[in-house]
Design a protein around this motif. Structure first.
Motif, PDB file in Angstrom:
ATOM      1  N   GLY A 132       0.791  -1.226   0.000  1.00  0.00           N
ATOM      2  CA  GLY A 132       0.000   0.000   0.000  1.00  0.00           C
ATOM      3  C   GLY A 132       0.820   1.269   0.000  1.00  0.00           C
ATOM      4  O   GLY A 132       0.272   2.362   0.204  1.00  0.00           O
ATOM      5  N   ARG A 133       2.109   1.165  -0.261  1.00  0.00           N
ATOM      6  CA  ARG A 133       2.985   2.338  -0.162  1.00  0.00           C
ATOM      7  C   ARG A 133       3.628   2.738  -1.480  1.00  0.00           C
ATOM      8  O   ARG A 133       4.539   3.553  -1.505  1.00  0.00           O
ATOM      9  N   SER A 134       3.177   2.177  -2.578  1.00  0.00           N
ATOM     10  CA  SER A 134       3.734   2.535  -3.878  1.00  0.00           C
ATOM     11  C   SER A 134       2.633   2.513  -4.927  1.00  0.00           C
ATOM     12  O   SER A 134       1.594   1.865  -4.744  1.00  0.00           O
ATOM     13  N   GLU A 135       2.885   3.223  -6.034  1.00  0.00           N
ATOM     14  CA  GLU A 135       1.897   3.287  -7.105  1.00  0.00           C
ATOM     15  C   GLU A 135       1.770   1.959  -7.833  1.00  0.00           C
ATOM     16  O   GLU A 135       0.709   1.654  -8.385  1.00  0.00           O
ATOM     17  N   GLN A 136       2.832   1.177  -7.881  1.00  0.00           N
ATOM     18  CA  GLN A 136       2.791  -0.104  -8.577  1.00  0.00           C
ATOM     19  C   GLN A 136       2.322  -1.194  -7.626  1.00  0.00           C
ATOM     20  O   GLN A 136       2.853  -1.348  -6.521  1.00  0.00           O
ATOM     21  N   VAL A 137       1.327  -1.955  -8.094  1.00  0.00           N
ATOM     22  CA  VAL A 137       0.584  -2.862  -7.224  1.00  0.00           C
ATOM     23  C   VAL A 137       0.636  -4.284  -7.781  1.00  0.00           C
ATOM     24  O   VAL A 137      -0.060  -4.604  -8.752  1.00  0.00           O
ATOM     25  N   PRO A 138       1.442  -5.177  -7.207  1.00  0.00           N
ATOM     26  CA  PRO A 138       1.373  -6.580  -7.621  1.00  0.00           C
ATOM     27  C   PRO A 138      -0.030  -7.113  -7.348  1.00  0.00           C
ATOM     28  O   PRO A 138      -0.594  -6.889  -6.270  1.00  0.00           O
ATOM     29  N   ALA A 139      -0.590  -7.822  -8.307  1.00  0.00           N
ATOM     30  CA  ALA A 139      -1.988  -8.248  -8.165  1.00  0.00           C
ATOM     31  C   ALA A 139      -2.239  -9.509  -8.958  1.00  0.00           C
ATOM     32  O   ALA A 139      -1.503  -9.848  -9.888  1.00  0.00           O
ATOM     33  N   ASP A 140      -3.304 -10.199  -8.589  1.00  0.00           N
ATOM     34  CA  ASP A 140      -3.789 -11.336  -9.372  1.00  0.00           C
ATOM     35  C   ASP A 140      -5.290 -11.187  -9.519  1.00  0.00           C
ATOM     36  O   ASP A 140      -6.009 -10.967  -8.533  1.00  0.00           O
ATOM     37  N   GLY A 141      -5.756 -11.274 -10.740  1.00  0.00           N
ATOM     38  CA  GLY A 141      -7.166 -11.119 -11.041  1.00  0.00           C
ATOM     39  C   GLY A 141      -7.343 -11.077 -12.541  1.00  0.00           C
ATOM     40  O   GLY A 141      -6.488 -11.552 -13.289  1.00  0.00           O
ATOM     41  N   TYR A 142      -8.434 -10.492 -12.991  1.00  0.00           N
ATOM     42  CA  TYR A 142      -8.628 -10.373 -14.431  1.00  0.00           C
ATOM     43  C   TYR A 142      -9.284  -9.048 -14.768  1.00  0.00           C
ATOM     44  O   TYR A 142      -9.945  -8.418 -13.931  1.00  0.00           O
ATOM     45  N   ALA A 143      -9.070  -8.635 -16.020  1.00  0.00           N
ATOM     46  CA  ALA A 143      -9.665  -7.414 -16.548  1.00  0.00           C
ATOM     47  C   ALA A 143     -10.196  -7.713 -17.941  1.00  0.00           C
ATOM     48  O   ALA A 143      -9.747  -8.646 -18.610  1.00  0.00           O
ATOM     49  N   VAL A 144     -11.164  -6.910 -18.378  1.00  0.00           N
ATOM     50  CA  VAL A 144     -11.799  -7.103 -19.685  1.00  0.00           C
ATOM     51  C   VAL A 144     -11.578  -5.852 -20.534  1.00  0.00           C
ATOM     52  O   VAL A 144     -11.814  -4.725 -20.076  1.00  0.00           O
ATOM     53  N   LEU A 145     -11.102  -6.062 -21.761  1.00  0.00           N
ATOM     54  CA  LEU A 145     -10.916  -4.977 -22.719  1.00  0.00           C
ATOM     55  C   LEU A 145     -12.009  -5.032 -23.770  1.00  0.00           C
ATOM     56  O   LEU A 145     -12.443  -6.112 -24.180  1.00  0.00           O
ATOM     57  N   PHE A 146     -12.435  -3.862 -24.238  1.00  0.00           N
ATOM     58  CA  PHE A 146     -13.496  -3.753 -25.243  1.00  0.00           C
ATOM     59  C   PHE A 146     -12.900  -3.638 -26.643  1.00  0.00           C
ATOM     60  O   PHE A 146     -11.687  -3.532 -26.823  1.00  0.00           O
ATOM     61  N   GLY A 147     -13.781  -3.557 -27.621  1.00  0.00           N
ATOM     62  CA  GLY A 147     -13.348  -3.410 -29.003  1.00  0.00           C
ATOM     63  C   GLY A 147     -12.581  -2.125 -29.252  1.00  0.00           C
ATOM     64  O   GLY A 147     -11.705  -2.088 -30.124  1.00  0.00           O
TER      65      GLY A 147
END
Length: 354
Positions: A132-147
């Motif tokens: 929680g102390r930096s702009e870059q965030v290691p993460a695991d999950g998913y995201a959806v991109l549109f056309g």
């Protein structure tokens, strides 16, 4: 079934708005034919959003992490309700719809070049690896991109962390280069011989250093970097890791309009092009005063009050063109990455932040 290329089918509330303006997005992992699902590896929170969250919680990383999780869980996207901003992400493509126009393939490692404020996002790991102390965030999950989303494959010669950091602000140098090239070719109002002076407020930061390099490459005759304290000035002055990016470096609180005007004037200003890259509010008046009549002010900060900018210029009878940096210029990612590769001072400033 093919979805709306702008992602309107993902808007849950309120009806009839674009995804960026929505309060909640649908995060269903089942794709429409023109969508792409990305397995998230890292988020990059935009500077204004991270600063607001950190200030709100007095630097308590656990509290910042909890609020980011709550925002994403509640809204289906990373959209800071205070700053209205989000950031971007890096991940690996895990599914591509048959009609996707993005040209991506399963297994591609990509950075999204659209804001997290309009990207359906699910975090599955509780951000357990982030303090929680930096702009870059290691993460695991998913995201959806549109056309109509934009994504770029990660370059093999740069680390994912560096590439993400650069791509997060890549719209800024591309637009600055365009503005400076246009003025060099036509000759700016108030100068002669096509000479163009550029002032960058926040010159030692990510977008600021890239803008200085882009302005120089586009033919700027003089560049002035404005920084808030001596430690940042020393980075850009002779002997510093960012030396050579700016012809002059001034230390000034950009929220003080008169002080900024006078400091820039003493350094050879006003600017024909003034660029605001800082993540604090209240810099609108000073940027206007630091710009020559007929000049251009480019606002890249999500902390900018555009009503304050417009009304301030009117109240000052300032004949300036004001541009909102929207983060997209054709070829912006390649341009920014090339600046990092070819400008050692810029690379050194980015490496220092990482």
């Amino acid at each position: 079934m093919t979805g709306d290329p702008a992602g309107l089918h993902r808007v849950l509330a309120p009806a009839g708005v674009l995804p960026q303006a929505a309060e909640r997005l649908d995060t269903d992992p089942v794709l429409r034919d023109d969508e792409v699902r990305v397995r998230v590896e890292r988020l990059n929170l935009d500077a204004a959003s991270f600063r607001q969250l950190s200030d709100k919680h007095a630097g308590d990383g656990a509290a910042v992490r909890a609020e980011v999780l709550d925002i994403v869980r509640t809204r289906g996207k990373m959209h800071n309700p205070v700053t209205g901003s989000g950031g971007m992400l890096v991940g690996t493509v895990e599914e591509v719809g048959d009609a996707s126009p993005l040209g991506l393939s399963v297994g591609d490692r990509v950075a999204t070049l659209v804001s997290l404020t309009l990207t359906p996002l699910v975090l599955e790991d509780g951000l357990a690896r982030w303090d929680g102390r930096s702009e870059q965030v290691p993460a695991d999950g998913y995201a959806v991109l549109f056309g109509r989303s934009i994504a770029a494959r990660l370059p093999e010669d740069l680390s994912p962390e560096l590439a993400l950091s650069v791509m997060d602000v890549c719209g800024a140098p591309a637009l600055v280069e365009r503005q400076v090239r246009q003025r060099v070719s036509t000759g700016p109002t108030g100068s002669s011989g096509g000479e163009v002076g550029v002032v960058v407020v926040g010159g030692a930061g990510k977008s600021g250093s890239l803008c200085l390099a882009a302005a120089r490459r586009a033919g700027a005759s003089r560049t002035v970097a404005v920084v808030p304290h001596r430690a940042e000035a020393e980075l850009l002055e002779p002997g510093g890791i960012g030396a050579g990016l700016a012809d002059a470096v001034v230390v000034c609180d950009a929220r003080d309009p008169v002080a900024l005007r006078d400091a820039v004037a003493a350094a050879g200003g006003p600017g024909d092009v003034t660029v605001v890259c800082v993540d604090v509010p209240g810099c609108e008046g000073g940027a206007i005063l630091a710009t020559a009549d007929g000049g251009t002010v480019v606002f890249f900060s999500m902390a900018t009050s555009f009503s304050a900018a417009a009304l301030g210029a009117e109240g000052l009878a300032a004949d300036v063109t004001m541009l909102v940096g929207n983060g997209y210029v054709p070829g912006h990612a390649d341009l920014a990455l090339d600046l990092v590769r070819t400008t050692p001072a810029v690379r050194a400033l980015f490496d220092r932040r990482l």
